[in-house]
Design a protein around this motif. Structure first.
Motif, PDB file in Angstrom:
ATOM      1  N   LYS A   1      15.637 -22.005   6.675  1.00  0.00           N
ATOM      2  CA  LYS A   1      15.005 -22.919   5.725  1.00  0.00           C
ATOM      3  C   LYS A   1      14.441 -22.157   4.534  1.00  0.00           C
ATOM      4  CE  LYS A   1      12.679 -26.495   7.005  1.00  0.00           C
ATOM      5  NZ  LYS A   1      13.655 -27.437   6.380  1.00  0.00           N
ATOM      6  N   ASP A   2      14.226 -22.917   3.451  1.00  0.00           N
ATOM      7  CA  ASP A   2      13.477 -22.382   2.316  1.00  0.00           C
ATOM      8  C   ASP A   2      12.334 -23.303   1.916  1.00  0.00           C
ATOM      9  OD1 ASP A   2      14.482 -24.396   0.382  1.00  0.00           O
ATOM     10  OD2 ASP A   2      16.359 -23.282   0.426  1.00  0.00           O
ATOM     11  N   THR A   3      12.272 -24.506   2.511  1.00  0.00           N
ATOM     12  CA  THR A   3      11.233 -25.492   2.195  1.00  0.00           C
ATOM     13  C   THR A   3      10.780 -26.135   3.498  1.00  0.00           C
ATOM     14  OG1 THR A   3      12.351 -25.953   0.092  1.00  0.00           O
ATOM     15  CG2 THR A   3      10.668 -27.517   0.797  1.00  0.00           C
ATOM     16  N   MET A   4       9.469 -26.271   3.677  1.00  0.00           N
ATOM     17  CA  MET A   4       8.942 -26.854   4.904  1.00  0.00           C
ATOM     18  C   MET A   4       7.661 -27.615   4.584  1.00  0.00           C
ATOM     19  SD  MET A   4       9.491 -27.215   8.145  1.00  0.00           S
ATOM     20  CE  MET A   4       8.585 -27.857   9.554  1.00  0.00           C
ATOM     21  N   LEU A   5       7.544 -28.819   5.125  1.00  0.00           N
ATOM     22  CA  LEU A   5       6.348 -29.626   4.902  1.00  0.00           C
ATOM     23  C   LEU A   5       5.203 -29.094   5.750  1.00  0.00           C
ATOM     24  CD1 LEU A   5       5.441 -32.182   3.328  1.00  0.00           C
ATOM     25  CD2 LEU A   5       5.884 -33.475   5.427  1.00  0.00           C
ATOM     26  N   ILE A   6       4.108 -28.774   5.089  1.00  0.00           N
ATOM     27  CA  ILE A   6       2.905 -28.275   5.777  1.00  0.00           C
ATOM     28  C   ILE A   6       1.975 -29.470   5.979  1.00  0.00           C
ATOM     29  CG2 ILE A   6       1.116 -26.520   5.810  1.00  0.00           C
ATOM     30  CD1 ILE A   6       3.995 -25.415   5.465  1.00  0.00           C
ATOM     31  N   PRO A   7       1.688 -29.865   7.231  1.00  0.00           N
ATOM     32  CA  PRO A   7       0.900 -31.077   7.468  1.00  0.00           C
ATOM     33  C   PRO A   7      -0.482 -31.000   6.826  1.00  0.00           C
ATOM     34  CG  PRO A   7       1.882 -30.266   9.519  1.00  0.00           C
ATOM     35  CD  PRO A   7       2.074 -29.200   8.492  1.00  0.00           C
ATOM     36  N   ALA A   8      -1.011 -32.148   6.458  1.00  0.00           N
ATOM     37  CA  ALA A   8      -2.377 -32.210   5.953  1.00  0.00           C
ATOM     38  C   ALA A   8      -3.327 -31.650   7.008  1.00  0.00           C
ATOM     39  CB  ALA A   8      -2.742 -33.655   5.623  1.00  0.00           C
ATOM     40  N   GLY A   9      -4.090 -30.664   6.636  1.00  0.00           N
ATOM     41  CA  GLY A   9      -5.010 -30.036   7.585  1.00  0.00           C
ATOM     42  C   GLY A   9      -4.334 -29.160   8.616  1.00  0.00           C
ATOM     43  N   GLY A  10      -3.048 -28.903   8.464  1.00  0.00           N
ATOM     44  CA  GLY A  10      -2.288 -28.167   9.466  1.00  0.00           C
ATOM     45  C   GLY A  10      -1.924 -26.759   9.023  1.00  0.00           C
ATOM     46  N   VAL A  11      -1.207 -26.072   9.914  1.00  0.00           N
ATOM     47  CA  VAL A  11      -0.802 -24.687   9.693  1.00  0.00           C
ATOM     48  C   VAL A  11       0.646 -24.525  10.153  1.00  0.00           C
ATOM     49  CG1 VAL A  11      -1.234 -22.257  10.267  1.00  0.00           C
ATOM     50  CG2 VAL A  11      -3.164 -23.846  10.063  1.00  0.00           C
ATOM     51  N   VAL A  12       1.444 -23.850   9.360  1.00  0.00           N
ATOM     52  CA  VAL A  12       2.824 -23.521   9.722  1.00  0.00           C
ATOM     53  C   VAL A  12       3.011 -22.017   9.567  1.00  0.00           C
ATOM     54  CG1 VAL A  12       5.259 -23.767   9.089  1.00  0.00           C
ATOM     55  CG2 VAL A  12       3.766 -25.775   9.113  1.00  0.00           C
ATOM     56  N   ARG A  13       3.654 -21.408  10.557  1.00  0.00           N
ATOM     57  CA  ARG A  13       4.008 -19.989  10.471  1.00  0.00           C
ATOM     58  C   ARG A  13       5.524 -19.861  10.400  1.00  0.00           C
ATOM     59  NH1 ARG A  13       2.750 -15.972  14.370  1.00  0.00           N
ATOM     60  NH2 ARG A  13       3.558 -17.472  15.893  1.00  0.00           N
ATOM     61  N   PHE A  14       6.000 -18.976   9.527  1.00  0.00           N
ATOM     62  CA  PHE A  14       7.426 -18.699   9.488  1.00  0.00           C
ATOM     63  C   PHE A  14       7.666 -17.202   9.352  1.00  0.00           C
ATOM     64  CE2 PHE A  14       6.605 -19.711   4.898  1.00  0.00           C
ATOM     65  CZ  PHE A  14       7.035 -18.523   4.311  1.00  0.00           C
ATOM     66  N   ILE A  15       8.881 -16.778   9.684  1.00  0.00           N
ATOM     67  CA  ILE A  15       9.254 -15.367   9.637  1.00  0.00           C
ATOM     68  C   ILE A  15      10.497 -15.214   8.781  1.00  0.00           C
ATOM     69  CG2 ILE A  15      10.661 -15.472  11.761  1.00  0.00           C
ATOM     70  CD1 ILE A  15       9.536 -12.648  12.406  1.00  0.00           C
ATOM     71  N   GLY A  16      10.500 -14.181   7.963  1.00  0.00           N
ATOM     72  CA  GLY A  16      11.641 -13.928   7.097  1.00  0.00           C
ATOM     73  C   GLY A  16      11.756 -12.457   6.770  1.00  0.00           C
ATOM     74  N   GLU A  17      12.934 -12.057   6.287  1.00  0.00           N
ATOM     75  CA  GLU A  17      13.200 -10.661   5.927  1.00  0.00           C
ATOM     76  C   GLU A  17      13.520 -10.588   4.437  1.00  0.00           C
ATOM     77  OE1 GLU A  17      15.795  -6.838   7.578  1.00  0.00           O
ATOM     78  OE2 GLU A  17      16.212  -8.868   8.301  1.00  0.00           O
ATOM     79  N   PHE A  18      12.885  -9.648   3.749  1.00  0.00           N
ATOM     80  CA  PHE A  18      12.972  -9.551   2.299  1.00  0.00           C
ATOM     81  C   PHE A  18      13.931  -8.427   1.903  1.00  0.00           C
ATOM     82  CE2 PHE A  18       9.191 -11.845   3.258  1.00  0.00           C
ATOM     83  CZ  PHE A  18       8.988 -12.726   2.201  1.00  0.00           C
ATOM     84  N   THR A  19      15.209  -8.702   2.038  1.00  0.00           N
ATOM     85  CA  THR A  19      16.221  -7.692   1.750  1.00  0.00           C
ATOM     86  C   THR A  19      16.655  -7.751   0.286  1.00  0.00           C
ATOM     87  OG1 THR A  19      17.996  -9.201   2.398  1.00  0.00           O
ATOM     88  CG2 THR A  19      17.086  -7.799   4.114  1.00  0.00           C
ATOM     89  N   ASP A  20      17.099  -6.588  -0.235  1.00  0.00           N
ATOM     90  CA  ASP A  20      17.780  -6.495  -1.526  1.00  0.00           C
ATOM     91  C   ASP A  20      16.848  -6.747  -2.718  1.00  0.00           C
ATOM     92  OD1 ASP A  20      20.310  -6.259  -0.100  1.00  0.00           O
ATOM     93  OD2 ASP A  20      20.176  -8.431   0.193  1.00  0.00           O
ATOM     94  N   PHE A  21      17.323  -6.359  -3.880  1.00  0.00           N
ATOM     95  CA  PHE A  21      16.758  -6.697  -5.187  1.00  0.00           C
ATOM     96  C   PHE A  21      15.321  -6.217  -5.382  1.00  0.00           C
ATOM     97  CE2 PHE A  21      19.588 -10.395  -4.026  1.00  0.00           C
ATOM     98  CZ  PHE A  21      20.720  -9.855  -4.643  1.00  0.00           C
ATOM     99  N   ALA A  22      15.044  -4.984  -4.936  1.00  0.00           N
ATOM    100  CA  ALA A  22      13.725  -4.417  -5.176  1.00  0.00           C
ATOM    101  C   ALA A  22      13.592  -4.025  -6.644  1.00  0.00           C
ATOM    102  CB  ALA A  22      13.504  -3.195  -4.290  1.00  0.00           C
ATOM    103  N   ASN A  23      12.439  -4.314  -7.220  1.00  0.00           N
ATOM    104  CA  ASN A  23      12.148  -3.987  -8.613  1.00  0.00           C
ATOM    105  C   ASN A  23      10.702  -3.555  -8.740  1.00  0.00           C
ATOM    106  OD1 ASN A  23      14.529  -4.994 -10.513  1.00  0.00           O
ATOM    107  ND2 ASN A  23      14.292  -6.521  -8.885  1.00  0.00           N
ATOM    108  N   ASP A  24      10.465  -2.566  -9.581  1.00  0.00           N
ATOM    109  CA  ASP A  24       9.103  -2.156  -9.893  1.00  0.00           C
ATOM    110  C   ASP A  24       8.540  -3.124 -10.922  1.00  0.00           C
ATOM    111  OD1 ASP A  24       6.761  -0.961 -10.837  1.00  0.00           O
ATOM    112  OD2 ASP A  24       7.524   1.058 -10.501  1.00  0.00           O
ATOM    113  N   PRO A  25       7.490  -3.854 -10.576  1.00  0.00           N
ATOM    114  CA  PRO A  25       6.933  -4.823 -11.540  1.00  0.00           C
ATOM    115  C   PRO A  25       6.506  -4.196 -12.855  1.00  0.00           C
ATOM    116  CG  PRO A  25       6.029  -5.178  -9.348  1.00  0.00           C
ATOM    117  CD  PRO A  25       6.777  -3.879  -9.306  1.00  0.00           C
ATOM    118  N   GLN A  26       6.223  -2.898 -12.863  1.00  0.00           N
ATOM    119  CA  GLN A  26       5.818  -2.244 -14.105  1.00  0.00           C
ATOM    120  C   GLN A  26       6.962  -2.183 -15.106  1.00  0.00           C
ATOM    121  OE1 GLN A  26       2.597  -1.408 -14.581  1.00  0.00           O
ATOM    122  NE2 GLN A  26       2.258  -2.316 -12.575  1.00  0.00           N
TER     123      GLN A  26
END
Length: 585
Positions: free
Chosen positions: A522-547
């Motif tokens: 998924k890339d979009t998930m409804l977070i319930p009112a007053g609720g909590v959602v946990r998700f796990i993901g891996e951040f591969t590729d396309f590293a850039n120095d913000p500077q």
């Protein structure tokens, strides 16, 4: 209240006030457990971004916006090199679309051609490695026999063509903005570099500016979409009609026996509530409308074959979620989430779809030839706090009501239709939780005099990177919603897997794993009112120095209720090279 939707006439800019829907927003004191907090919560639910139902205006009669430039930015590739240049403005004719019958033809079981029609737009399927898109004003008729509305679209008067991308291929897209307002176009769900993401930083100038990104398709087979992402103007431009589908193909999906005859047994369907007047003309007023449209058609219907039919459902609305069931209560199978197929088909009788979400479903119509089946929105079943559910005030259009979404009129089957689904689809590569970096995002109401909502107490600042992530890091994000409104949380660049959903935070209800139909990428998930959602993901590729430049480093995360996003409920993250001293914790 400035409610202009028109941008130009026949591509020629006119001078007037800037295009802006100006949804009024409510800013409230944060906090809970007090009378003031309870009153604030009640007001927030009632206005939820500030519906102004008394200020309904004919969008077609609005004046156009002024131009702000005539050139676009150079094109970019995921290698980070400059490969293109700006283009001169060119005038294009006003495009017109309507809900008149659209047909697709295939061969039936008797060997004779069978036509399947309906009143919904079936977007043109464009294939290959090179795509051309033009954003422009046009007109569209939403109701049969109704009057035309001023709208906008890609390559036409409303919506846009369906692009077919193939995993592993390098594609190029030439995108020209003939609107009289600057814009952007985001490839929602695409795993691409920040410079090719099409977010707020990839501005395309009005009146003929061009952006020409090029990149390798790295996503697995999925249903994605594209839409404007101009900061503070996304809702305006999406509401005017600027959206389109992306279907990603790969070898794994191609090997499965699934419906995939585009426009026949494989239908892309964008669900959008609109505010229409008695003549069917698009109005601008409350951001939750009085009419359900599917692919630009009110009272939508489509002829389909008597076999398994795949519906690629996209909630492209500004705010409303939808609880979807068939009118006869039949079961159907969810086969895919936002960014790919599930491990196995999940048999259900209903799904709930929030703005920005996609679900691929397959319904078996093999025994329904000669009859009709209707997909309905039973929004009286939506939980409290979900926009689109029962409102606290009456007279809010279809919000909190039950309504038809699309009627499927079942004709003869095709000669090669799918008759049964595979027992298994795609193995899920869920990253391990052990050793994952923990990150927390808190959704809250802004503190007066600010209005709207915040993420970790901050509003969107184009010049600020809010979160820094190391390349190849596995992270668990905990999204806590402290507001009385459910918010769909969208993140750019990656796909993730939901670990658990706690519907009431610190309340008595325990956190639980997602249901099978929500267990895919998924890339979009409804977070319930007053609720909590946990998700796990891996951040591969396309590293850039913000500077080296924020525009080449920043990805967005935000609420996909578009007026909330425009109001600042958005942040930026950067994927940095491991050990980069410029990447703050």
């Amino acid at each position: 209240m400035n409610v202009n939707l028109s941008n130009s006439i026949a591509g020629e800019p006119m001078t007037s006030e800037p295009l802006h829907l100006s949804w009024p927003r409510v800013g409230l004191l944060s906090g809970s457990g007090t009378a003031a907090g309870a009153l604030a919560g009640a007001l927030l639910l009632m206005t939820a971004c500030g519906d102004d139902s008394s200020a309904t205006t004919d969008a077609s009669a609005s004046a156009s916006t002024s131009t702000t430039g005539t050139t676009g930015d150079p094109s970019t590739t995921d290698e980070g090199t400059t490969t293109g240049s700006t283009t001169d403005p060119t005038a294009t004719a006003t495009a017109t679309t309507s809900t008149t019958s659209t047909t697709g033809e295939t061969t039936g079981t008797t060997g004779e051609p069978v036509e399947y029609g309906g009143n919904i737009l079936i977007p043109e399927l464009i294939q290959g490695n090179s795509f051309e898109l033009v954003m422009d004003e046009g007109t569209h008729t939403f109701t049969e026999g109704g009057s035309a509305s001023t709208t906008a679209g890609y390559n036409g008067g409303l919506l846009g063509p369906t692009m077919e991308w193939v995993k592993g291929e390098t594609i190029s897209i030439s995108l020209t903005n003939m609107l009289a307002k600057e814009s952007t176009t985001h490839w929602h769900g695409a795993h691409v570099s920040p410079a090719n993401d099409g977010g707020p930083h990839q501005m395309i100038a009005a009146g003929g500016g061009n952006w020409s990104p090029s990149f390798e398709v790295m996503n697995a087979a999925a249903t994605m979409w594209y839409h404007p992402h101009l900061h503070e103007e996304t809702a305006n431009q999406v509401y005017s009609g600027l959206s389109g589908f992306i279907i990603v193909r790969d070898d794994v999906e191609a090997a499965l026996d699934l419906p995939r005859e585009y426009g026949i047994d494989d239908l892309p369907l964008v669900l959008q509530d609109k505010e229409l007047d008695g003549s069917g003309v698009l109005q601008v007023g409350p951001p939750r409308g009085n009419t359900m449209t599917v692919n630009g058609a009110a009272e939508a219907y489509r002829e389909v074959p008597a076999q398994m039919v795949r519906l690629r459902l996209l909630n492209g609305s500004l705010e409303m979620a939808y609880h979807l069931e068939f009118d006869d209560g039949r079961t159907f199978d969810v086969i895919g989430n936002d960014l790919g197929l599930l491990e196995a088909p999940a048999s259900v009788t209903s799904v709930e779809i929030a703005p920005g979400e996609r679900y691929e479903i397959v319904v078996d119509l093999s025994g329904d030839e000669g009859s009709s089946v209707t997909l309905r929105g039973l929004n009286t079943k939506l939980p409290m706090g979900v926009l689109g559910g029962t409102p606290m005030m009456m007279g809010m259009g279809i919000e909190g009501t039950d309504f038809d979404v699309i009627r499927l009129d079942v004709l003869a089957p095709t000669a090669s239709g799918t008759t049964s689904l595979p027992g298994s689809l795609v193995a899920q590569a869920i990253p391990p939780e052990a050793g994952a970096t923990q990150r927390s995002i808190v959704m809250a109401a802004a503190v007066l005099p600010e209005m709207g909502f915040t993420l970790n107490g901050e509003k969107m600042d184009m010049n600020v990177i809010n979160e820094y992530v190391e390349e190849d890091a596995v992270e668990i994000w905990t999204i806590e919603n402290t507001t009385p409104i459910a918010h769909p949380f969208h993140i750019h660049d990656i796909h993730y897997y939901v670990l658990d959903i706690d519907p009431d935070g610190d309340g008595p209800m325990p956190a639980a794993a997602p249901e099978a139909w929500q267990a895919g990428p998924k890339d979009t998930m409804l977070i319930p009112a007053g609720g909590v959602v946990r998700f796990i993901g891996e951040f591969t590729d396309f590293a850039n120095d913000p500077q080296d430049g924020i525009a080449d480093a920043a990805y967005m995360y935000h609420c996909h209720i578009l007026p909330h996003e425009d109001g600042g409920m958005m942040g930026q993250f950067a994927v940095c090279p491991a050990g980069d001293p410029n990447c703050l914790p």
